[in-house]
Scaffold this motif. Structure first.
Motif: not given
Length: 55
Positions: A7-8, A10-12, A14-15
């Motif tokens: 999850l971390h 994926v969030q990185e 998306e930035k």
């Protein structure tokens, strides 16, 4: 936990800006099409060398 790390990540991802993500997509697509073209050319070269011609 592996789920938290994923999850971390994926969030990185998306930035990153959209143009950069699309750019990578285009680079990977172009490389795959080019490698397929080279492979097809080599097969045709070997077939011609073996005497298999279309005409």
């Amino acid at each position: 936990m592996a789920g938290k790390d994923y999850l971390h990540d994926v969030q990185e991802c998306e930035k990153k800006p959209l143009w950069q993500r699309i750019g990578w997509l285009l680079v990977i697509w172009t490389a795959s099409v080019a490698s397929l073209g080279v492979f097809a050319w080599l097969i045709r070269l070997f077939m011609t060398a073996a005497g298999m011609k279309t005409h």
